[in-house]
Enzyme design. Structure first.
Site, short mmCIF file in Angstrom:
data_model
loop_
_atom_site.label_atom_id
_atom_site.label_comp_id
_atom_site.label_asym_id
_atom_site.label_seq_id
_atom_site.Cartn_x
_atom_site.Cartn_y
_atom_site.Cartn_z
CE1 TYR A 111 -4.19 1.86 1.17
CE2 TYR A 111 -2.42 3.43 1.52
CZ TYR A 111 -3.76 3.15 1.36
OH TYR A 111 -4.67 4.18 1.38
CB THR A 112 2.83 2.78 -2.53
OG1 THR A 112 1.93 2.74 -3.65
CG2 THR A 112 3.64 1.51 -2.47
CE1 TYR A 128 4.51 2.87 1.64
CE2 TYR A 128 6.09 4.61 2.16
CZ TYR A 128 5.76 3.45 1.47
OH TYR A 128 6.68 2.87 0.62
N1 LIG Z 1 7.27 4.17 -4.95
C1 LIG Z 1 8.30 4.59 -4.22
O1 LIG Z 1 8.72 5.75 -4.32
C2 LIG Z 1 8.98 3.67 -3.28
C3 LIG Z 1 8.52 2.40 -3.04
N2 LIG Z 1 9.16 1.58 -2.14
C4 LIG Z 1 8.67 0.23 -1.91
O2 LIG Z 1 8.93 -0.52 -3.08
C5 LIG Z 1 7.89 -1.47 -3.30
C6 LIG Z 1 7.31 -1.30 -4.69
O3 LIG Z 1 6.78 0.01 -4.82
P1 LIG Z 1 6.09 0.47 -6.17
O4 LIG Z 1 6.24 -0.54 -7.22
O5 LIG Z 1 6.52 1.87 -6.43
O6 LIG Z 1 4.58 0.53 -5.68
P2 LIG Z 1 3.24 0.48 -6.54
O7 LIG Z 1 2.19 1.16 -5.73
O8 LIG Z 1 3.48 0.91 -7.92
O9 LIG Z 1 2.93 -1.08 -6.59
C7 LIG Z 1 2.53 -1.80 -5.49
C8 LIG Z 1 1.73 -2.98 -5.96
O10 LIG Z 1 1.25 -3.68 -4.80
C9 LIG Z 1 -0.01 -4.18 -5.13
N3 LIG Z 1 -0.84 -4.46 -3.96
C10 LIG Z 1 -1.35 -3.59 -3.09
N4 LIG Z 1 -2.10 -4.23 -2.19
C11 LIG Z 1 -2.07 -5.53 -2.52
C12 LIG Z 1 -2.65 -6.70 -1.97
N5 LIG Z 1 -3.43 -6.66 -0.90
N6 LIG Z 1 -2.40 -7.86 -2.58
C13 LIG Z 1 -1.62 -7.92 -3.66
N7 LIG Z 1 -1.03 -6.85 -4.22
C14 LIG Z 1 -1.26 -5.69 -3.65
C15 LIG Z 1 -0.67 -3.12 -5.96
O11 LIG Z 1 -1.67 -3.74 -6.72
P3 LIG Z 1 -2.86 -2.93 -7.42
O12 LIG Z 1 -2.20 -2.26 -8.59
O13 LIG Z 1 -3.81 -4.00 -7.81
O14 LIG Z 1 -3.39 -1.99 -6.38
C16 LIG Z 1 0.50 -2.62 -6.78
O15 LIG Z 1 0.53 -3.29 -8.01
C17 LIG Z 1 6.92 -1.27 -2.14
O16 LIG Z 1 7.26 -2.16 -1.11
C18 LIG Z 1 7.19 0.14 -1.67
O17 LIG Z 1 6.86 0.31 -0.31
C19 LIG Z 1 10.30 1.97 -1.48
C20 LIG Z 1 10.79 3.22 -1.68
C21 LIG Z 1 10.19 4.18 -2.59
C1 LIG Z 2 2.58 17.31 -6.80
C2 LIG Z 2 3.50 18.08 -5.88
C3 LIG Z 2 4.12 17.45 -4.83
N1 LIG Z 2 4.93 18.13 -4.00
C4 LIG Z 2 5.61 17.44 -2.91
C5 LIG Z 2 4.74 16.61 -1.97
C6 LIG Z 2 5.71 15.60 -1.45
O1 LIG Z 2 6.37 16.11 -0.29
C7 LIG Z 2 6.70 15.44 -2.56
C8 LIG Z 2 6.58 14.15 -3.34
O2 LIG Z 2 5.24 13.88 -3.62
P1 LIG Z 2 4.75 12.41 -3.94
O3 LIG Z 2 3.32 12.36 -3.57
O4 LIG Z 2 5.16 12.03 -5.31
O5 LIG Z 2 5.68 11.62 -2.97
P2 LIG Z 2 5.47 10.52 -1.87
O6 LIG Z 2 4.23 9.77 -2.15
O7 LIG Z 2 5.69 11.06 -0.54
O8 LIG Z 2 6.73 9.63 -2.28
C9 LIG Z 2 7.10 8.58 -1.47
O9 LIG Z 2 6.39 7.43 -1.88
C10 LIG Z 2 6.59 6.34 -1.03
C11 LIG Z 2 5.82 5.15 -1.61
C12 LIG Z 2 8.00 6.06 -0.70
O10 LIG Z 2 8.34 4.97 -0.27
C13 LIG Z 2 8.96 7.22 -0.62
O11 LIG Z 2 10.29 6.84 -0.85
C14 LIG Z 2 8.58 8.35 -1.55
O12 LIG Z 2 8.91 8.07 -2.89
O13 LIG Z 2 6.51 16.53 -3.46
C15 LIG Z 2 5.16 19.50 -4.19
O14 LIG Z 2 5.90 20.11 -3.41
N2 LIG Z 2 4.55 20.13 -5.23
C16 LIG Z 2 3.72 19.49 -6.08
O15 LIG Z 2 3.15 20.12 -7.03
#
Ligand SMILES: NC(=O)C1=CN([C@@H]2O[C@H](COP(=O)(O)OP(=O)(O)OC[C@H]3O[C@@H](n4cnc5c(N)ncnc54)[C@H](OP(=O)(O)O)[C@@H]3O)[C@@H](O)[C@H]2O)C=CC1
Ligand SMILES: Cc1cn([C@H]2C[C@H](O)[C@@H](COP(=O)(O)OP(=O)(O)O[C@H]3O[C@@H](C)C(=O)[C@@H](O)[C@H]3O)O2)c(=O)[nH]c1=O
Length: 288
Positions: free
Chosen positions: A64-65, A128
């Site tokens: 859940y991101t 989160y």
């Molecule tokens: N995005 C980022 O900036 C960062 C991400 N991470 C970590 O890296 C990993 C991958 O992130 P990312 O690929 O960006 O995330 P995404 O949100 O793109 O993908 C996460 C996936 O998890 C799936 N999911 C959510 N809930 C469930 C569930 N109950 N059962 C099965 N699948 C589920 C979602 O499916 P669906 O599409 O169907 O909802 C989605 O496809 C995560 O562990 C995240 O915490 C770490 C640092 C930064």
């Molecule tokens: C759209 C927007 C965002 N922001 C800021 C809000 C926030 O602090 C930052 C980034 O926004 P986002 O919503 O993309 O970021 P955020 O969802 O916080 O990104 C995080 O996601 C999770 C899953 C992780 O694990 C982290 O590493 C990190 O990547 O930018 C601005 O300042 N101006 C803008 O116009």
């Protein structure tokens, strides 16, 4: 080096899962599963998926991101990020399958002023981050030696939704942007993280925790400026708009975010060389 040839990627439709498939070495056969294929709430369902794919390696990218939404959907975030992660680790242990579990820089509160090492004490600021930290703890609690946690930060790619794509969209829709300049970490190419994970998967032994990001550091504001400059140079944007630096207090959001969550990647550099984040950003923009 180990020779692992069959992998199960959980979280099929996410950006990292797609980047992992795109960066997969030829010798590895990978099956990606989404929530329709495997129920991470059920130990039996995960074990069945491991057996069906004859996986020697599981990569858990499911999470859940949605950082702001998690503040009001605490149960859903913990259900996936803590309970799902714990179930996957237990299934890995029962079937003696290696597991690489993904986590985040948001497990840290950002009050430190030097990059976070793997053994620095985590303490999350938002739901989160807390749910991901609880997931790490659930994984570690299995006491299974063939599991490791890979923390990364600020992922972006051509896949899914991410900051780079949001900025490019807003830069064509808005007359100007205001972007936070007092949150610092490192933007990370999901494709480079994917390559790191594949290299890690073949290591003879695993450490409990790895940190991986691109090289360098940036604020969201610096990242946004670089996205605009490079996109203009590459012809991906037509017009420059003003981008104003603002503080976190000037940007309304449900979740608090760490002010400084840069990860120390020193140990991981022995497995793969990290490229500067600007270089990786250029590569990803070229593919968009
Ligand atoms: N995005 C980022 O900036 C960062 C991400 N991470 C970590 O890296 C990993 C991958 O992130 P990312 O690929 O960006 O995330 P995404 O949100 O793109 O993908 C996460 C996936 O998890 C799936 N999911 C959510 N809930 C469930 C569930 N109950 N059962 C099965 N699948 C589920 C979602 O499916 P669906 O599409 O169907 O909802 C989605 O496809 C995560 O562990 C995240 O915490 C770490 C640092 C930064
Ligand atoms: C759209 C927007 C965002 N922001 C800021 C809000 C926030 O602090 C930052 C980034 O926004 P986002 O919503 O993309 O970021 P955020 O969802 O916080 O990104 C995080 O996601 C999770 C899953 C992780 O694990 C982290 O590493 C990190 O990547 O930018 C601005 O300042 N101006 C803008 O116009």
């Amino acid at each position: 080096m180990k020779s692992i040839s069959r992998a199960l990627i959980i979280g099929k439709h996410g950006q990292l899962a797609q980047a992992l498939i795109a960066s997969k070495p030829n010798k590895i056969i990978a099956t990606a599963m989404g929530r329709d294929d495997v129920d991470i709430g059920s130990l039996e369902s995960i074990i069945a998926a491991i057996k069906q794919t004859r996986a020697e390696l599981i990569i858990n990218t499911a999470a859940y991101t949605q950082v702001d939404m998690a503040e009001s959907q605490r149960d859903q975030a913990f259900s996936v990020n803590r309970d799902g992660a714990g179930n996957i680790a237990l299934a890995a242990k029962r079937t003696q399958t290696r597991l690489i579990h993904l986590s985040t820089d948001y497990v840290f509160n950002g009050k430190q002023n030097k990059a976070y090492c793997v053994d620095d004490e985590p303490s999350a600021l938002n739901v989160y981050g807390a749910s991901k930290l609880a997931g790490e703890q659930a994984v570690i609690a299995t006491k299974y030696e063939e599991v490791c946690i890979v923390r990364s930060s600020w992922l972006y790619s051509q896949f899914g939704t991410n900051f780079v794509k949001t900025m490019l969209r807003l830069m064509t829709q808005q007359p100007k942007l205001s972007v936070i300049d007092d949150q610092t970490s490192c933007p990370t190419s999901a494709s480079e993280l994917g390559q790191f994970i594949w290299s890690l998967s073949q290591q003879e032994t695993l450490a409990p925790i790895y940190h991986w990001s691109d090289a360098g550091k940036a604020s969201w504001y610096e990242f946004a400026l670089a996205i605009q400059d490079m996109a203009l140079n590459l012809g991906k944007l037509d017009t420059r708009i003003p981008i104003e630096p603002i503080s976190s207090s000037q940007f309304s959001s449900a979740a608090s975010r760490p002010l400084f969550s840069l990860l120390d990647i020193t140990a991981s550099r022995q497995i793969m060389t990290a490229k500067p984040w600007r270089e990786n950003l250029t590569s990803v923009l070229q593919q968009l």
